[in-house]
Design a protein around this motif. Sequence first.
Motif, PDB file in Angstrom:
ATOM      1  N   ALA A 155      -3.030  -0.966 -16.082  1.00 34.31           N
ATOM      2  CA  ALA A 155      -1.696  -0.389 -15.924  1.00 34.31           C
ATOM      3  C   ALA A 155      -1.664   1.049 -16.437  1.00 34.31           C
ATOM      4  CB  ALA A 155      -0.661  -1.230 -16.664  1.00 34.31           C
ATOM      5  N   GLU A 156      -2.415   1.311 -17.494  1.00 33.59           N
ATOM      6  CA  GLU A 156      -2.478   2.665 -18.044  1.00 33.59           C
ATOM      7  C   GLU A 156      -3.493   3.532 -17.306  1.00 33.59           C
ATOM      8  OE1 GLU A 156      -0.559   4.037 -20.366  1.00 33.59           O
ATOM      9  OE2 GLU A 156       0.590   2.161 -20.364  1.00 33.59           O
ATOM     10  N   ALA A 157      -4.642   2.955 -16.970  1.00 31.24           N
ATOM     11  CA  ALA A 157      -5.761   3.762 -16.472  1.00 31.24           C
ATOM     12  C   ALA A 157      -5.767   3.968 -14.965  1.00 31.24           C
ATOM     13  CB  ALA A 157      -7.084   3.119 -16.896  1.00 31.24           C
ATOM     14  N   ALA A 158      -5.194   3.046 -14.202  1.00 34.60           N
ATOM     15  CA  ALA A 158      -5.310   3.110 -12.748  1.00 34.60           C
ATOM     16  C   ALA A 158      -4.793   4.414 -12.148  1.00 34.60           C
ATOM     17  CB  ALA A 158      -4.613   1.912 -12.111  1.00 34.60           C
ATOM     18  N   PRO A 159      -3.638   4.932 -12.562  1.00 37.39           N
ATOM     19  CA  PRO A 159      -3.194   6.202 -11.958  1.00 37.39           C
ATOM     20  C   PRO A 159      -4.206   7.332 -12.162  1.00 37.39           C
ATOM     21  CG  PRO A 159      -1.366   5.126 -13.079  1.00 37.39           C
ATOM     22  CD  PRO A 159      -2.607   4.366 -13.454  1.00 37.39           C
ATOM     23  N   ASP A 207     -15.931  -5.983 -20.764  1.00 38.99           N
ATOM     24  CA  ASP A 207     -14.905  -5.181 -21.422  1.00 38.99           C
ATOM     25  C   ASP A 207     -14.204  -4.392 -20.325  1.00 38.99           C
ATOM     26  OD1 ASP A 207     -13.664  -2.834 -22.626  1.00 38.99           O
ATOM     27  OD2 ASP A 207     -14.832  -3.184 -24.429  1.00 38.99           O
ATOM     28  N   PRO A 208     -12.879  -4.434 -20.224  1.00 42.29           N
ATOM     29  CA  PRO A 208     -12.191  -3.711 -19.148  1.00 42.29           C
ATOM     30  C   PRO A 208     -12.560  -2.240 -19.043  1.00 42.29           C
ATOM     31  CG  PRO A 208     -10.652  -5.131 -20.293  1.00 42.29           C
ATOM     32  CD  PRO A 208     -11.940  -5.178 -21.072  1.00 42.29           C
ATOM     33  N   ARG A 209     -13.008  -1.636 -20.130  1.00 39.34           N
ATOM     34  CA  ARG A 209     -13.306  -0.206 -20.128  1.00 39.34           C
ATOM     35  C   ARG A 209     -14.697   0.117 -19.589  1.00 39.34           C
ATOM     36  NH1 ARG A 209     -11.875  -0.135 -26.416  1.00 39.34           N
ATOM     37  NH2 ARG A 209     -13.225  -1.956 -26.130  1.00 39.34           N
ATOM     38  N   LEU A 210     -15.543  -0.905 -19.432  1.00 39.97           N
ATOM     39  CA  LEU A 210     -16.946  -0.683 -19.085  1.00 39.97           C
ATOM     40  C   LEU A 210     -17.286  -1.353 -17.755  1.00 39.97           C
ATOM     41  CD1 LEU A 210     -18.529  -1.453 -22.573  1.00 39.97           C
ATOM     42  CD2 LEU A 210     -17.978   0.795 -21.625  1.00 39.97           C
ATOM     43  N   PRO A 211     -18.090  -0.695 -16.913  1.00 45.79           N
ATOM     44  CA  PRO A 211     -18.481  -1.346 -15.656  1.00 45.79           C
ATOM     45  C   PRO A 211     -19.326  -2.579 -15.920  1.00 45.79           C
ATOM     46  CG  PRO A 211     -19.749   0.667 -16.001  1.00 45.79           C
ATOM     47  CD  PRO A 211     -18.689   0.640 -17.061  1.00 45.79           C
ATOM     48  N   PHE A 212     -19.162  -3.569 -15.057  1.00 44.54           N
ATOM     49  CA  PHE A 212     -19.816  -4.863 -15.242  1.00 44.54           C
ATOM     50  C   PHE A 212     -20.394  -5.329 -13.920  1.00 44.54           C
ATOM     51  CE2 PHE A 212     -19.737  -9.510 -15.127  1.00 44.54           C
ATOM     52  CZ  PHE A 212     -20.403  -9.822 -16.293  1.00 44.54           C
ATOM     53  N   GLY A 213     -21.658  -5.728 -13.916  1.00 45.68           N
ATOM     54  CA  GLY A 213     -22.304  -6.252 -12.724  1.00 45.68           C
ATOM     55  C   GLY A 213     -23.805  -6.254 -12.903  1.00 45.68           C
ATOM     56  N   GLY A 214     -24.511  -6.708 -11.881  1.00 43.51           N
ATOM     57  CA  GLY A 214     -25.944  -6.888 -12.032  1.00 43.51           C
ATOM     58  C   GLY A 214     -26.761  -6.237 -10.946  1.00 43.51           C
ATOM     59  N   ILE A 215     -28.076  -6.430 -11.042  1.00 39.44           N
ATOM     60  CA  ILE A 215     -29.036  -5.997 -10.038  1.00 39.44           C
ATOM     61  C   ILE A 215     -29.924  -7.192  -9.702  1.00 39.44           C
ATOM     62  CG2 ILE A 215     -29.001  -3.586 -10.777  1.00 39.44           C
ATOM     63  CD1 ILE A 215     -31.678  -4.105 -12.212  1.00 39.44           C
ATOM     64  N   GLY A 257     -15.180  -0.242 -11.129  1.00 33.98           N
ATOM     65  CA  GLY A 257     -14.639  -1.484 -10.588  1.00 33.98           C
ATOM     66  C   GLY A 257     -13.431  -1.266  -9.706  1.00 33.98           C
ATOM     67  N   ILE A 258     -12.533  -0.388 -10.113  1.00 31.05           N
ATOM     68  CA  ILE A 258     -11.317  -0.192  -9.317  1.00 31.05           C
ATOM     69  C   ILE A 258     -11.614   0.530  -8.014  1.00 31.05           C
ATOM     70  CG2 ILE A 258     -10.559   2.046 -10.238  1.00 31.05           C
ATOM     71  CD1 ILE A 258      -7.715   0.857 -10.377  1.00 31.05           C
ATOM     72  N   ARG A 259     -12.758   1.209  -7.939  1.00 31.41           N
ATOM     73  CA  ARG A 259     -13.103   1.941  -6.719  1.00 31.41           C
ATOM     74  C   ARG A 259     -13.969   1.130  -5.762  1.00 31.41           C
ATOM     75  NH1 ARG A 259     -14.142   8.177  -8.903  1.00 31.41           N
ATOM     76  NH2 ARG A 259     -11.980   8.521  -9.588  1.00 31.41           N
ATOM     77  N   GLU A 260     -14.226  -0.132  -6.074  1.00 29.51           N
ATOM     78  CA  GLU A 260     -14.998  -0.967  -5.158  1.00 29.51           C
ATOM     79  C   GLU A 260     -14.200  -1.322  -3.909  1.00 29.51           C
ATOM     80  OE1 GLU A 260     -18.021  -1.777  -4.924  1.00 29.51           O
ATOM     81  OE2 GLU A 260     -18.934  -1.663  -6.910  1.00 29.51           O
ATOM     82  N   PHE A 261     -12.918  -1.636  -4.082  1.00 26.55           N
ATOM     83  CA  PHE A 261     -12.114  -2.090  -2.949  1.00 26.55           C
ATOM     84  C   PHE A 261     -11.114  -1.025  -2.520  1.00 26.55           C
ATOM     85  CE2 PHE A 261     -13.488  -6.192  -4.850  1.00 26.55           C
ATOM     86  CZ  PHE A 261     -14.298  -6.576  -3.794  1.00 26.55           C
ATOM     87  N   VAL A 262     -11.638   0.172  -2.340  1.00 27.61           N
ATOM     88  CA  VAL A 262     -10.847   1.269  -1.783  1.00 27.61           C
ATOM     89  C   VAL A 262     -11.671   1.991  -0.724  1.00 27.61           C
ATOM     90  CG1 VAL A 262      -9.502   1.638  -3.907  1.00 27.61           C
ATOM     91  CG2 VAL A 262     -11.612   2.941  -3.532  1.00 27.61           C
ATOM     92  N   ALA A 303       0.814  -1.211   0.000  1.00 25.94           N
ATOM     93  CA  ALA A 303       0.000   0.000   0.000  1.00 25.94           C
ATOM     94  C   ALA A 303       0.849   1.263   0.000  1.00 25.94           C
ATOM     95  CB  ALA A 303      -0.930  -0.005   1.209  1.00 25.94           C
ATOM     96  N   ARG A 304       2.078   1.158   0.505  1.00 25.55           N
ATOM     97  CA  ARG A 304       2.967   2.326   0.553  1.00 25.55           C
ATOM     98  C   ARG A 304       3.761   2.517  -0.724  1.00 25.55           C
ATOM     99  NH1 ARG A 304       3.587   0.176   5.870  1.00 25.55           N
ATOM    100  NH2 ARG A 304       5.536  -0.862   5.283  1.00 25.55           N
ATOM    101  N   VAL A 305       3.683   1.563  -1.631  1.00 22.50           N
ATOM    102  CA  VAL A 305       4.392   1.682  -2.918  1.00 22.50           C
ATOM    103  C   VAL A 305       3.628   2.650  -3.814  1.00 22.50           C
ATOM    104  CG1 VAL A 305       5.108   0.420  -4.989  1.00 22.50           C
ATOM    105  CG2 VAL A 305       5.332  -0.646  -2.738  1.00 22.50           C
ATOM    106  N   PRO A 306       4.270   3.624  -4.424  1.00 18.18           N
ATOM    107  CA  PRO A 306       3.558   4.562  -5.306  1.00 18.18           C
ATOM    108  C   PRO A 306       2.846   3.819  -6.426  1.00 18.18           C
ATOM    109  CG  PRO A 306       5.773   5.362  -4.826  1.00 18.18           C
ATOM    110  CD  PRO A 306       5.707   3.962  -4.294  1.00 18.18           C
ATOM    111  N   ILE A 307       1.700   4.340  -6.822  1.00 13.89           N
ATOM    112  CA  ILE A 307       0.902   3.637  -7.830  1.00 13.89           C
ATOM    113  C   ILE A 307       1.652   3.508  -9.149  1.00 13.89           C
ATOM    114  CG2 ILE A 307      -0.329   5.700  -8.635  1.00 13.89           C
ATOM    115  CD1 ILE A 307      -2.810   3.852  -8.907  1.00 13.89           C
ATOM    116  N   ALA A 308       2.498   4.468  -9.465  1.00 10.98           N
ATOM    117  CA  ALA A 308       3.269   4.374 -10.704  1.00 10.98           C
ATOM    118  C   ALA A 308       4.161   3.141 -10.716  1.00 10.98           C
ATOM    119  CB  ALA A 308       4.107   5.642 -10.890  1.00 10.98           C
TER     120      ALA A 308
END
Length: 457
Positions: free
Chosen positions: A94-98, A419-427, A440-445, A39-44
Motif C-alpha cells: 500500500a505504501e510502496a506500490a505507487p 520478506d515483502p521488501r526483498l525479491p523471492f524466487g528460485g532458479i 515482484g510487483i512488475r511480474e504481472f504488468v 485498471a482505470r482506478v488511480p493507483i492511489a
Amino acid sequence: MILSINPATGEELARFAPHTAAEIDAALSGAAAAQKAWARVPIAERVELLRAMARALRAGKERYARLVTLEMGKPLVEAEAEIEKCAWNCDFYAEAAPRFLADEPTASNASESLVVFDPLGVVLAIMPWNYPFWQFFRFAAPAFAAGNGAILKHANNVPQCALAVEEVMREAGCPEGLFRTLLINASEVAGLIADDRIAAVTLTGSTEVGALVAAQAGKALKKQVLELGGSDPFIVLADADIEAAAAMAVKARFINVGQSCINAKRFIVEEAVADRFADAFCAGVAQLKVGDPLARDTNIGPMARINLRDTLHDQVERSVKAGAVLRAGGTPVPGAGAFYPPTVLDHVAPPMAAACEETFGPVAAVLRVKDADAAIALANDTEFGLGAALWTEDVARGKVLARQIEAGAVFINGMTASDPRLPFGGIKKSGYGRELGVYGIREFVNIKTVWIGPVQG
C-alpha cells in the motif's frame, strides 16, 4: 466432493461440491469485466483496498489462524504469525506500490519517452496448502495494486481456507467480481489456463506440477511465475558461531513442521566442527514438543496428510539403509493423525534420498565436508536452487561465497525467509520469476514504452 480433513485427528471437518462449469464461466466473465474497470482506478485509490485487506486480516486473525491449524496442522502460534505477515505485506505494498509503478521518464534521441506499467488482466493463482493465506496474499497485494484481477485455485485439502480468503477480500470491499475462489479439481486447471479471460498464471507448488502448468501456459503464450520445490542448503563453516548456527538450524528446518520449500533441508558442515554442530543441533531438536497444534506450546503438529508422512518415512528408511546414521526420531507417531517426530540423519551423503530428494517434512540431513570449497560444490549439487544459508564469522568472505551459491537468495548468518521488501524466487528446477519487492510487483504488468515525438507547430 472436496473434503476438509483435520490432519491431527483424521476427522472430516467439512465437504464441498466443486463449482460447476456454469459457475466457473460466470466467475471468469465477472473477473474480466471487473478488472477492466479496476485498471482505470488511480493507483492511489487502488492501494486503499490493500489497507482494507490488512485490517480485515488482523480483525479476523484469531479465527483465520485457528482454521489454518485445523485444516492443515500448522501450530497455532505459527498460524497467527502467518496471518500477521499477510497483513504486513498488504501494508507494505500500500505504501510502496505507487513508487514501484511510477512512470519512468527515459531520454531517447532527444525526444521525450516514458516507461509505464500497465496491468496484464486476470491472473490465475494456483496455490498450495502449506501457507494457505500467505501464499495467496504474497501474490495478491502487488497484483491488485498493479490493477490486475485474480482467480484462486487453492489446494483441495484446504477448501475452508480458500473460502476464508474470499471472505477477507469481501470484508475489505474488493470490487464485485474482481476476485473469486474456485473450488475445482486439478483436471479443470488446463481449461482455465487456456481460457482467453486468463492473462497470466502464478503457481507455488511441486516441480512436477510446475512443469505441467508451464507447458500449458506456454502453449497458450501466457506469462508465468513459478515458485517450486527446494532442497535448501544450510552451510556451516569452521569459523562460524556453532551454537548460534545450531539454534537457528532447528528453527530453519522445523518451522511449519518442515513443510516449506525454503526450509533448510541439507545441513552441510565442515568436518572440523561437524560433531559440535550435530550435537548442539540434536540437543535443540530434543526440546521440540510434538502434539496438539492448537496448544500454544506445541512446536511440531501433524503433517498435512498421511500420504505425505508415508513418503517422508520412506525417504528416511532408504537413507538409513544406505548408511545414514539416525540421531533422532525416524518412526511415525502411532495413533490418529499424520504425526512424524522431528528426525535427524547424520553422515548423509549423495546418493542417499535425504541428500538428493526434497524432504518435505520434519527431517534434517547433516552432510560433512572437508572445507568451504567442498561445501559450496555440494550445496550446488542439486536440481533445485531456491534459497540457501551460509554461516561464517568472516562476513567479507561470506559475501564472496554467496555469489558462488546457485540459489535465488542467500542468507548469511541467518535462515532463509521471505520478506515483502526483498525479491523471492528460485532458479533451476525451483522455478522462475520473482515475487515480493519491486521485482515482484512488475511480474504481472506490461512494461510499456510510450514515445512522444516533437509537436509540429
